[in-house]
Design a protein around this motif. Structure first.
Motif, PDB file in Angstrom:
ATOM      1  N   PRO A  80      -3.514   6.207   4.770  1.00 44.86           N
ATOM      2  CA  PRO A  80      -3.673   5.508   6.065  1.00 44.86           C
ATOM      3  C   PRO A  80      -2.449   4.710   6.489  1.00 44.86           C
ATOM      4  CG  PRO A  80      -5.657   5.271   4.749  1.00 44.86           C
ATOM      5  CD  PRO A  80      -4.642   5.947   3.863  1.00 44.86           C
ATOM      6  N   GLU A  81      -1.776   4.099   5.526  1.00 49.01           N
ATOM      7  CA  GLU A  81      -0.632   3.261   5.869  1.00 49.01           C
ATOM      8  C   GLU A  81       0.590   4.061   6.306  1.00 49.01           C
ATOM      9  OE1 GLU A  81      -1.037   3.920   1.444  1.00 49.01           O
ATOM     10  OE2 GLU A  81      -2.314   3.155   3.060  1.00 49.01           O
ATOM     11  N   MET A  82       0.552   5.399   6.153  1.00 49.27           N
ATOM     12  CA  MET A  82       1.683   6.233   6.561  1.00 49.27           C
ATOM     13  C   MET A  82       1.370   7.078   7.789  1.00 49.27           C
ATOM     14  SD  MET A  82       3.489   7.683   3.115  1.00 49.27           S
ATOM     15  CE  MET A  82       4.122   6.618   1.814  1.00 49.27           C
ATOM     16  N   PHE A  83       0.190   6.901   8.387  1.00 47.06           N
ATOM     17  CA  PHE A  83      -0.182   7.694   9.566  1.00 47.06           C
ATOM     18  C   PHE A  83       0.890   7.584  10.639  1.00 47.06           C
ATOM     19  CE2 PHE A  83      -5.111   7.837   9.288  1.00 47.06           C
ATOM     20  CZ  PHE A  83      -4.984   8.706   8.227  1.00 47.06           C
ATOM     21  N   LYS A  84       1.166   8.731  11.271  1.00 46.85           N
ATOM     22  CA  LYS A  84       2.031   8.733  12.452  1.00 46.85           C
ATOM     23  C   LYS A  84       1.477   9.730  13.455  1.00 46.85           C
ATOM     24  CE  LYS A  84       6.752   7.135  11.995  1.00 46.85           C
ATOM     25  NZ  LYS A  84       8.172   7.539  12.081  1.00 46.85           N
ATOM     26  N   GLY A  85       0.263   9.495  13.880  1.00 49.72           N
ATOM     27  CA  GLY A  85      -0.368  10.371  14.862  1.00 49.72           C
ATOM     28  C   GLY A  85      -1.269  11.417  14.253  1.00 49.72           C
ATOM     29  N   SER A 118     -14.236  10.816   8.757  1.00 51.28           N
ATOM     30  CA  SER A 118     -13.303  11.543   7.899  1.00 51.28           C
ATOM     31  C   SER A 118     -14.009  12.477   6.926  1.00 51.28           C
ATOM     32  CB  SER A 118     -12.419  10.574   7.123  1.00 51.28           C
ATOM     33  OG  SER A 118     -13.209   9.716   6.322  1.00 51.28           O
ATOM     34  N   ASP A 119     -15.282  12.223   6.617  1.00 51.30           N
ATOM     35  CA  ASP A 119     -15.974  13.065   5.646  1.00 51.30           C
ATOM     36  C   ASP A 119     -17.479  12.824   5.718  1.00 51.30           C
ATOM     37  OD1 ASP A 119     -16.367  10.590   4.385  1.00 51.30           O
ATOM     38  OD2 ASP A 119     -14.694  10.897   3.010  1.00 51.30           O
ATOM     39  N   TRP A 120     -18.217  13.451   4.801  1.00 49.60           N
ATOM     40  CA  TRP A 120     -19.677  13.341   4.796  1.00 49.60           C
ATOM     41  C   TRP A 120     -20.144  11.918   4.523  1.00 49.60           C
ATOM     42  CZ3 TRP A 120     -22.406  16.650   7.200  1.00 49.60           C
ATOM     43  CH2 TRP A 120     -22.132  18.007   7.178  1.00 49.60           C
ATOM     44  N   ASN A 142       0.828  -1.214   0.000  1.00 50.50           N
ATOM     45  CA  ASN A 142       0.000   0.000   0.000  1.00 50.50           C
ATOM     46  C   ASN A 142       0.859   1.259   0.000  1.00 50.50           C
ATOM     47  OD1 ASN A 142      -2.410  -1.394  -0.018  1.00 50.50           O
ATOM     48  ND2 ASN A 142      -2.631  -1.403   2.205  1.00 50.50           N
ATOM     49  N   ILE A 143       1.962   1.224   0.751  1.00 50.08           N
ATOM     50  CA  ILE A 143       2.870   2.379   0.776  1.00 50.08           C
ATOM     51  C   ILE A 143       3.486   2.585  -0.605  1.00 50.08           C
ATOM     52  CG2 ILE A 143       5.050   3.245   1.701  1.00 50.08           C
ATOM     53  CD1 ILE A 143       4.341   1.997   4.372  1.00 50.08           C
TER      54      ILE A 143
END
Length: 638
Positions: free
Chosen positions: A226-231, A425-427, A39-40
């Motif tokens: 999403p796969e790179m989230f860090k907080g 995250s959205d509508w 995914n990254i």
């Protein structure tokens, strides 16, 4: 014969290089990077293709250096961003690439020669080289095929490596780390957005294809996949040219070169009609003289299509005095027109005439919708007829049950959702949670409470942590107007909290009616965890009498439009409390940034589209810029 030519070409490249740069990619396969996932890799290749489509190599050469700051130093493992200076390779031929250096001094050492780069010993360069698919190493070809990676252009794919020159002049290569790949992703996303905003200043004598650009700095929000989230799901990326350029140094002087050509351009601007099928749906205001003019009779700049004029005289005068220096910026804003549309809804999302738009749903002059057109503008805010607590359908203008959210706890929490805060995250998430049809227009009103909820639970880490601990968050809500008649809509925050934490909203502003000032309202009939109180007056004069806030918000604030904001902004600066602002257009947010910076505040949450903006595009008075209620968000002291 083909093999002989290939070997000959390989030896030629080894000896002479392949244009400016350090030669082709080394063949490093990023699937071998520790911690990487498919995914990254897919996200990186999508970002790479986006940058390639923006064609930076048409104008940019190795001598054009950019400083890039991604997030804060504390976000990186070494407490310092590893690579910080970027330039583009291949605009004059050779390998298509961009290089990132650890510092500007290293970049300058490596680019002494505008064609063939110098090989400076022990300097590491993070490279992204766009290789032809036919020249990829087998491992990269297998990766491209197995993951169905997005192509850059028609036949190129990025090869990412870190090159280092030894003291003997040879090149050594290594694979990038996962952290360095995150940096590359953010840099590519940011550069694809901002490099088109560069304004050409002059050509360099003797180098017909080399131009210089006006000093430039811009900050954009990049959303991590999403796969790179860090907080945090967003990161602020600041791009400057030259490196080290600050906002204080940013030139505001109009570019005066080629005056004759510019005047020819202005005189050739066409009378682009504003409006829908020629209908007279109201008045616009000339950007130059502020004269009121029917939208069907306006003209606008044929280059950016953004600014509106009453006629060609004002158009030409505005071009000379100001517009030519910002036209490309407005053009970039207009180019994002399609991106800002929320396409999940099945109803018409363009309201040139608000009365007609409301009438198409049968809700004109009904319930809370009366504040969405000018028919009740004579009635002070907060004093529309109030409805009884059991008249939900009437409150929503007679919409059918199921087309508006009930003032009841959310019942679908067991459908794959755990107890606690409902994070959206959205509508799409909200409409699914509330089981609302995409034909329901309630988002046009709910953009106010949902934007506040988004700030409290997603944008502000401080308030989110308080709520997750079950504590109270106090909000100073500045400058309320139509919200004063929509208190019942704020019940949605109560239901979305799902029994976790409480929110005290103090609405302060000159539009609060005297009869309402000093009172407290509950938003819901069912165990309300959200209370709203009202204070009439200016924030700077009333704040000492209020309980201390955890967060300050001002929605659709128009900071640049009212002088009374100056005292409030100064007060916020003295308090040091996190503050968030929304406005309807990117231009208005840009003006808000100037107001905040002039008061000594730093923009810590850059301007970004608000995922809970109204889906309904309206008409700005003096421009065609995308205009949505609570369309864009920025923050200070975060």
């Amino acid at each position: 014969m083909d093999l002989h030519l290939k070997n000959l070409f390989g030896r030629f490249q080894e000896q002479f290089g392949s244009g400016p740069g350090l030669g082709p990619g080394s063949g490093v396969c990023i699937m071998k990077v520790e911690g990487i996932s498919s995914n990254i890799v897919q996200s990186i290749f999508r970002a790479s293709a986006s940058l390639y489509r923006s064609e930076p190599w048409k104008r940019l050469r190795p001598g054009h250096l950019f400083g890039v700051r991604v997030g804060k130093d504390s976000d990186w493992s070494g407490k310092r961003q590893p690579f910080q200076c970027v330039h583009f390779i291949g605009g004059d031929g050779g390998d298509i690439a961009f290089y990132i250096y650890r510092s500007m001094s290293y970049a300058l050492k490596m680019t002494d020669d505008s064609w063939e780069m110098a090989r400076v010993p022990n300097v590491e360069v993070l490279r992204v080289t766009y290789e032809l698919e036919s020249l990829l190493f087998p491992s990269n070809k297998r990766m491209v095929k197995s993951l169905s990676l997005e192509v850059s252009g028609t036949d190129r794919f990025p090869v990412i490596d870190v090159a280092r020159c030894t003291t003997s002049g040879e090149l050594q290569f290594r694979s990038p780390t996962l952290e360095e790949l995150r940096l590359v992703f953010a840099v590519m996303k940011a550069l694809s957005l901002v490099h088109p905003l560069l304004e050409e200043e002059m050509q360099v004598r003797g180098l017909p294809r080399m131009v210089t650009f006006s000093p430039f700095i811009e900050t954009v929000d990049v959303q991590w996949p999403p796969e790179m989230f860090k907080g945090h799901d967003f990161v602020a990326v600041t791009v400057s040219h030259p490196p080290g350029q600050s906002y204080d140094q940013k030139s505001k002087k109009a570019v005066l070169a080629h005056e004759d050509e510019a005047l020819d351009l202005v005189s050739g601007m066409t009378n682009l009609r504003v409006g829908n099928n020629g209908e007279d749906a109201g008045l616009s205001r000339c950007t130059m003289c502020e004269k009121a003019v029917h939208r069907g009779e306006c003209v606008c700049c044929s280059h950016c299509r953004a600014t509106i004029y009453c006629g060609s005289d004002c158009e030409k005068r505005h071009w000379r005095e100001m517009h030519r220096s910002v036209c490309s910026l407005y053009e970039a804003m207009m180019s994002r027109e399609e991106e800002h549309k929320l396409k999940i809804f099945s109803f018409s999302c363009y309201a040139e005439n608000p009365c007609e738009w409301l009438g198409s749903f049968g809700i004109h002059k009904k319930g809370m919708w009366r504040r969405q057109c000018s028919c009740y503008s004579h009635q002070p805010f907060g004093l529309l007829h109030c409805f009884s607590s059991d008249a939900q359908s009437e409150l929503w203008g007679g919409l059918e049950e199921g087309d508006y959210p009930q003032d009841l706890p959310i019942q679908s929490l067991n459908n794959g959702r755990s107890p606690g805060l409902n994070l959206m995250s959205d509508w799409s998430d909200y409409y699914d949670l509330r089981c609302l049809p995409r034909s329901s227009p309630v988002a046009d009103i709910l953009c106010y409470p949902l934007t506040l909820y988004h700030i409290l639970t997603s944008v502000s880490t401080h308030s989110k942590n308080l709520l997750l601990k079950g504590k109270e968050v106090t909000v100073h809500y500045l400058g309320p107007e139509r919200e004063l008649d929509w208190i019942k809509a704020f019940a949605e925050i109560n239901h979305l909290l799902n029994g976790l934490g409480t929110v005290q909203i103090i609405m302060i502003g000159p539009e609060v009616p005297s009869d309402l000032s000093g009172t407290i309202a509950t938003t819901s009939t069912t165990n309300s965890r959200v209370k709203v109180s009202f204070v009439k007056g200016l924030y700077q004069e009333e704040v000492t009498y209020l309980s201390s806030p955890d967060i300050i918000v001002a929605l659709n604030c128009d900071l640049d439009g009212y002088s009374s904001w100056a005292g409030a902004v100064e007060t916020m600066n003295n308090m040091g409390i996190p503050g968030f602002f929304t406005d309807k257009t990117e231009e208005a947010c840009g003006n808000a940034k100037s107001v905040l910076r002039n008061a000594g505040l730093n923009i810590s949450h850059p301007v970004a589209p608000n995922p809970f903006r109204s889906p309904v595009r309206t008409c700005a008075k003096s421009s065609n810029l995308p205009c949505y209620s609570n369309g864009f968000i920025l923050g200070v002291n975060t």
